[in-house]
Scaffold this motif. Structure first.
Motif, PDB file in Angstrom:
ATOM      1  N   SER A   1     -50.477  39.673 106.507  1.00 25.44           N
ATOM      2  CA  SER A   1     -51.773  40.316 106.319  1.00 25.44           C
ATOM      3  C   SER A   1     -52.909  39.317 106.517  1.00 25.44           C
ATOM      4  CB  SER A   1     -51.863  40.906 104.913  1.00 25.44           C
ATOM      5  OG  SER A   1     -51.927  39.873 103.949  1.00 25.44           O
TER       6      SER A   1
ATOM      7  N   SER B   1     -50.746  46.299 102.405  1.00 21.34           N
ATOM      8  CA  SER B   1     -50.129  46.115 103.720  1.00 21.34           C
ATOM      9  C   SER B   1     -49.654  47.473 104.216  1.00 21.34           C
ATOM     10  CB  SER B   1     -48.950  45.145 103.619  1.00 21.34           C
ATOM     11  OG  SER B   1     -49.395  43.880 103.204  1.00 21.34           O
ATOM     12  N   ASN B   2     -49.114  47.490 105.410  1.00 23.12           N
ATOM     13  CA  ASN B   2     -48.662  48.757 106.000  1.00 23.12           C
ATOM     14  C   ASN B   2     -47.509  49.387 105.249  1.00 23.12           C
ATOM     15  OD1 ASN B   2     -50.562  48.551 107.999  1.00 23.12           O
ATOM     16  ND2 ASN B   2     -49.190  47.544 109.433  1.00 23.12           N
ATOM     17  N   ALA B   3     -46.703  48.577 104.575  1.00 21.29           N
ATOM     18  CA  ALA B   3     -45.537  49.096 103.856  1.00 21.29           C
ATOM     19  C   ALA B   3     -45.347  48.289 102.575  1.00 21.29           C
ATOM     20  CB  ALA B   3     -44.293  48.987 104.732  1.00 21.29           C
TER      21      ALA B   3
END
Length: 72
Positions: free
Chosen positions: A3, A28-30
């Motif tokens: 990130s 974050s994305n996941a």
């Protein structure tokens, strides 16, 4: 995927700064990536804390809406 917070933490740490990351102020994305980023920042030497713990460190904090001062 690292990130932006991770990259900034890494750079600040390489310059000799003491780094505190407030873990519930970025994402974050996941969730798995978030956990890996937090683990890696802690391993490089960053202090990882929550917003609640950070606020406990401050002697006086103003609440935005009421202007009420919190004393610790």
């Amino acid at each position: 995927m690292k990130s932006l917070v991770y990259s900034t933490t890494n750079y600040a740490y390489s310059l000799g700064y003491e780094v505190i990351v407030i873990e519930d102020c970025f994402s974050s994305n996941a969730p798995e990536i978030q956990a890996l980023n937090i683990r890696d920042m802690a391993n490089m030497g960053a202090t990882i804390i929550s917003v609640a713990d950070y606020l406990k460190l401050l002697p006086h904090v103003h609440r935005k809406r009421t202007g009420e001062r919190i004393r610790h």
